[in-house]
Design a protein around this motif. Structure first.
Motif, PDB file in Angstrom:
ATOM      1  N   GLY A 199      11.094  17.502 -14.269  1.00 37.30           N
ATOM      2  CA  GLY A 199      12.016  16.879 -13.592  1.00 37.30           C
ATOM      3  C   GLY A 199      12.814  16.323 -12.482  1.00 37.30           C
ATOM      4  N   ASP A 200      11.595  16.104 -11.533  1.00 36.17           N
ATOM      5  CA  ASP A 200      11.617  14.883 -10.676  1.00 36.17           C
ATOM      6  C   ASP A 200      12.195  13.916 -11.243  1.00 36.17           C
ATOM      7  N   ALA A 201      10.849  14.158 -11.992  1.00 32.79           N
ATOM      8  CA  ALA A 201      10.418  12.179 -12.149  1.00 32.79           C
ATOM      9  C   ALA A 201      11.225  11.900 -13.606  1.00 32.79           C
ATOM     10  N   LEU A 202      12.526  12.983 -13.758  1.00 35.02           N
ATOM     11  CA  LEU A 202      13.265  12.703 -14.303  1.00 35.02           C
ATOM     12  C   LEU A 202      15.110  12.605 -13.631  1.00 35.02           C
ATOM     13  N   ALA A 203      14.928  13.087 -12.397  1.00 33.42           N
ATOM     14  CA  ALA A 203      16.066  12.575 -11.696  1.00 33.42           C
ATOM     15  C   ALA A 203      15.935  11.294 -11.675  1.00 33.42           C
TER      16      ALA A 203
ATOM     17  N   ARG B  82      17.287  22.417 -13.551  1.00 32.15           N
ATOM     18  CA  ARG B  82      17.945  21.972 -12.438  1.00 32.15           C
ATOM     19  C   ARG B  82      17.242  20.423 -12.101  1.00 32.15           C
ATOM     20  N   ARG B  83      16.323  20.602 -11.901  1.00 33.49           N
ATOM     21  CA  ARG B  83      15.988  19.261 -11.477  1.00 33.49           C
ATOM     22  C   ARG B  83      16.323  17.647 -11.656  1.00 33.49           C
ATOM     23  N   ALA B  84      16.132  18.188 -13.103  1.00 31.43           N
ATOM     24  CA  ALA B  84      16.082  16.787 -13.629  1.00 31.43           C
ATOM     25  C   ALA B  84      18.410  16.312 -13.748  1.00 31.43           C
ATOM     26  N   ALA B  85      18.753  17.369 -13.327  1.00 34.33           N
ATOM     27  CA  ALA B  85      20.824  17.489 -13.181  1.00 34.33           C
ATOM     28  C   ALA B  85      21.027  16.172 -12.960  1.00 34.33           C
ATOM     29  N   ALA B  86      20.789  15.273 -12.351  1.00 36.69           N
ATOM     30  CA  ALA B  86      21.162  13.741 -12.318  1.00 36.69           C
ATOM     31  C   ALA B  86      21.052  13.242 -13.457  1.00 36.69           C
ATOM     32  N   ASN B  87      19.998  13.050 -14.293  1.00 32.76           N
ATOM     33  CA  ASN B  87      20.382  12.393 -15.102  1.00 32.76           C
ATOM     34  C   ASN B  87      20.795  12.698 -16.807  1.00 32.76           C
ATOM     35  N   THR B  88      21.809  11.860 -16.806  1.00 36.38           N
ATOM     36  CA  THR B  88      22.637  13.253 -17.848  1.00 36.38           C
ATOM     37  C   THR B  88      22.312  12.504 -19.222  1.00 36.38           C
ATOM     38  N   ARG B  89      21.668  11.278 -19.632  1.00 33.38           N
ATOM     39  CA  ARG B  89      20.534  11.071 -20.649  1.00 33.38           C
ATOM     40  C   ARG B  89      19.296  11.660 -21.894  1.00 33.38           C
ATOM     41  N   VAL B  90      19.091  12.313 -20.740  1.00 30.41           N
ATOM     42  CA  VAL B  90      18.173  13.624 -21.205  1.00 30.41           C
ATOM     43  C   VAL B  90      18.356  14.708 -22.282  1.00 30.41           C
ATOM     44  N   GLU B  91      18.265  14.988 -23.042  1.00 28.13           N
ATOM     45  CA  GLU B  91      18.502  15.330 -24.765  1.00 28.13           C
ATOM     46  C   GLU B  91      17.438  16.302 -24.103  1.00 28.13           C
TER      47      GLU B  91
ATOM     48  N   ASP C 225       2.450  14.622  -9.297  1.00 26.55           N
ATOM     49  CA  ASP C 225       3.419  12.832  -8.386  1.00 26.55           C
ATOM     50  C   ASP C 225       4.730  12.243  -9.081  1.00 26.55           C
ATOM     51  N   ALA C 226       5.651  12.569  -8.553  1.00 26.90           N
ATOM     52  CA  ALA C 226       7.086  13.130  -9.521  1.00 26.90           C
ATOM     53  C   ALA C 226       7.573  11.184  -8.984  1.00 26.90           C
ATOM     54  N   ALA C 227       6.825  10.589  -8.561  1.00 24.10           N
ATOM     55  CA  ALA C 227       7.279   9.136  -8.514  1.00 24.10           C
ATOM     56  C   ALA C 227       6.556   8.130  -9.224  1.00 24.10           C
ATOM     57  N   ALA C 228       4.797   8.566  -9.211  1.00 29.20           N
ATOM     58  CA  ALA C 228       4.789   7.983 -10.496  1.00 29.20           C
ATOM     59  C   ALA C 228       4.522   7.876 -11.890  1.00 29.20           C
ATOM     60  N   LEU C 229       4.711   9.357 -12.377  1.00 31.43           N
ATOM     61  CA  LEU C 229       5.150   9.830 -13.223  1.00 31.43           C
ATOM     62  C   LEU C 229       6.996   8.492 -13.677  1.00 31.43           C
ATOM     63  N   ALA C 230       7.612   8.892 -12.881  1.00 35.54           N
ATOM     64  CA  ALA C 230       8.729   7.361 -13.143  1.00 35.54           C
ATOM     65  C   ALA C 230       8.461   6.337 -12.702  1.00 35.54           C
TER      66      ALA C 230
ATOM     67  N   ASP D 267      19.037   5.955 -13.509  1.00 32.18           N
ATOM     68  CA  ASP D 267      19.806   5.328 -13.265  1.00 32.18           C
ATOM     69  C   ASP D 267      18.899   4.046 -13.973  1.00 32.18           C
ATOM     70  N   GLU D 268      17.957   4.904 -15.213  1.00 34.46           N
ATOM     71  CA  GLU D 268      17.788   3.992 -15.727  1.00 34.46           C
ATOM     72  C   GLU D 268      17.765   4.236 -17.333  1.00 34.46           C
ATOM     73  N   PRO D 269      19.625   2.654 -17.546  1.00 33.34           N
ATOM     74  CA  PRO D 269      19.781   2.982 -19.153  1.00 33.34           C
ATOM     75  C   PRO D 269      18.984   2.974 -19.827  1.00 33.34           C
ATOM     76  N   GLY D 270      17.826   1.841 -20.530  1.00 39.06           N
ATOM     77  CA  GLY D 270      16.688   1.399 -21.417  1.00 39.06           C
ATOM     78  C   GLY D 270      15.368   2.689 -21.231  1.00 39.06           C
ATOM     79  N   ILE D 271      16.004   4.018 -21.000  1.00 44.74           N
ATOM     80  CA  ILE D 271      14.578   5.029 -21.150  1.00 44.74           C
ATOM     81  C   ILE D 271      15.849   6.441 -21.302  1.00 44.74           C
ATOM     82  N   ALA D 272      15.161   7.057 -22.565  1.00 43.90           N
ATOM     83  CA  ALA D 272      15.573   7.917 -23.241  1.00 43.90           C
ATOM     84  C   ALA D 272      14.835   8.713 -23.536  1.00 43.90           C
ATOM     85  N   VAL D 273      14.946  10.334 -22.601  1.00 43.78           N
ATOM     86  CA  VAL D 273      13.635  11.670 -22.804  1.00 43.78           C
ATOM     87  C   VAL D 273      14.652  12.474 -23.559  1.00 43.78           C
ATOM     88  N   THR D 274      13.563  13.073 -24.259  1.00 44.20           N
ATOM     89  CA  THR D 274      13.844  13.974 -25.084  1.00 44.20           C
ATOM     90  C   THR D 274      12.443  15.586 -24.427  1.00 44.20           C
ATOM     91  N   MET D 275      13.324  16.567 -24.643  1.00 43.57           N
ATOM     92  CA  MET D 275      13.023  17.832 -23.843  1.00 43.57           C
ATOM     93  C   MET D 275      12.825  18.996 -24.609  1.00 43.57           C
TER      94      MET D 275
END
Length: 376
Positions: free
Chosen positions: A211-215, A239-248, A319-324, A219-227
């Motif tokens: 979730g932290d990585a998704l947040a 809750r952690r990923a809420a900033a990323n509105t492109r997550v389905e 490591d959320a940063a490394a995942l992102a 600002d990455e429009p070239g990455i679409a994530v489905t959970m």
């Protein structure tokens, strides 16, 4: 050989036994299934530790299933000799019934994880106390009932009691043939990177870090994530990923449709947790994603390195940063993405196909009796 696949296993929830059955049949063996799925998943079984007054319900459900299993076992024996019995995953109780019904037949227990370990990972029982003692007793009795214990990693073999380890066979979880058939062709490089996670949002999945990585990718429009999925950490991940509105967010995908659904993505995510259990497993989704031709991104742990090898891209657990950053790299370097996909599929073809998965198990069962360790 003529095998009896036996128990209350559910191949939709836990497809491991389906891989074993596929592999045995592909190897030329006959497999007769005597299966009556218990209408209770892993979470439901473990949850009863919190509500022990519900245990009579489990006993009643198990009794109904067992009455049908006993009848099915009798029919199977009338139709021919049973050379070996395979008890499917979550068969801690079923294996004891199998031992009673088939006293002189080799019994194989598919023992992916212990009951005690699962309860600890899900925060339902500590390392001591009455609940842990009960679960360790259940594990021990199950292991004592089996002639061969199948585990998925060397780490799980080494975690078995010392007297059980000689009877253990390590086989990767693998994937059923439907996953290999689901592979699709590469999509245009101009399309967004399509990423999928499928799971039950348990602590070993590390979905808090995901979730932290998704947040971080908001600002990455070239990455679409489905959970895909629901579970105990689902709300926290959202809750952690809420900033990323492109997550389905998808509650679930039915089993028959899941292989094609995953194959329509570029990257299949594994696990990222930091729990003790997360350090010792290779999740089913890693094998399935590789078979479906996806690039695999998962945590850097010894069993995943050993079993998956170069078929995955690895990031440190938690490591959320490394995942992102790893996802950004795949989105920006499509040649690297294609190579990751091809490498994962090649590894799957060579090591995770059902017939290859069961090779060590068949060797153990068919070995001369004097060379095979026996129960004490």
């Amino acid at each position: 050989m003529r095998w009896l696949a036996f128990g209350t296993y559910d191949v939709q929830r836990h497809p491991r036994v389906a891989v074993l059955i596929d592999g045995l049949r592909e190897s030329g063996d006959e497999v007769v299934e005597v299966n009556d799925p218990l209408p209770l998943d892993t979470a439901g079984r473990v949850q009863m530790l919190r509500q022990p007054w519900r245990l009579p319900v489990l006993a009643w459900q198990l009794g109904r299933c067992w009455s049908r299993l006993i009848a099915g076992a009798r029919r199977a024996r009338k139709n021919g000799q049973v050379d070996a019995v395979l008890v499917g995953y979550l068969g801690h109780f079923d294996v004891r019934l199998a031992r009673f019904l088939f006293r002189k037949t080799p019994i194989v227990l598919d023992h992916l994880v212990s009951a005690a370990g699962t309860a600890t990972d899900r925060g339902l029982a500590g390392s001591g106390g009455a609940k842990q003692k009960l679960l360790r007793w259940i594990d021990r009795k199950a292991l004592d009932s089996a002639d061969v214990v199948v585990v998925d990693t060397p780490e799980h073999r080494d975690a078995l009691p010392a007297d059980v380890q000689p009877r253990a066979v390590v086989t990767p979880v693998g994937a059923t043939r439907t996953w290999f058939a689901a592979k699709t062709s590469d999509r245009p490089d101009t399309d967004p990177l399509r990423v999928v996670f499928v799971g039950l949002f348990t602590p070993l999945h590390g979905t808090a870090y995901l979730g932290d990585a998704l947040a971080l990718l908001a600002d990455e429009p070239g990455i679409a994530v489905t959970m895909v999925g629901k579970g105990q950490d689902h709300a926290d991940c959202q809750r952690r990923a809420a900033a990323n509105t492109r997550v389905e967010w998808v509650d679930w995908v039915a089993g028959p449709e899941l292989p094609a659904f995953v194959a329509s993505h570029d990257v299949s995510l594994g696990i990222f947790g930091t729990t003790a259990k997360a350090q010792n497993v290779v999740p089913t989704k890693v094998y399935q994603g590789a078979a479906a031709g996806c690039a695999i991104l998962t945590s850097d742990t010894p069993p995943q390195r050993e079993m998956v090898g170069d078929a995955a891209l690895f990031v440190p657990p938690g490591d959320a940063a490394a995942l992102a950053e790893a996802l950004r790299g795949l989105a920006s370097d499509r040649e690297a993405l294609k190579n990751a996909k091809a490498t994962a599929r090649k590894r799957a073809d060579e090591h995770f196909y059902p017939a290859r998965v069961v090779a060590a198990l068949r060797d153990r069962i068919t070995a001369p009796a004097e060379t095979v360790p026996t129960r004490g």
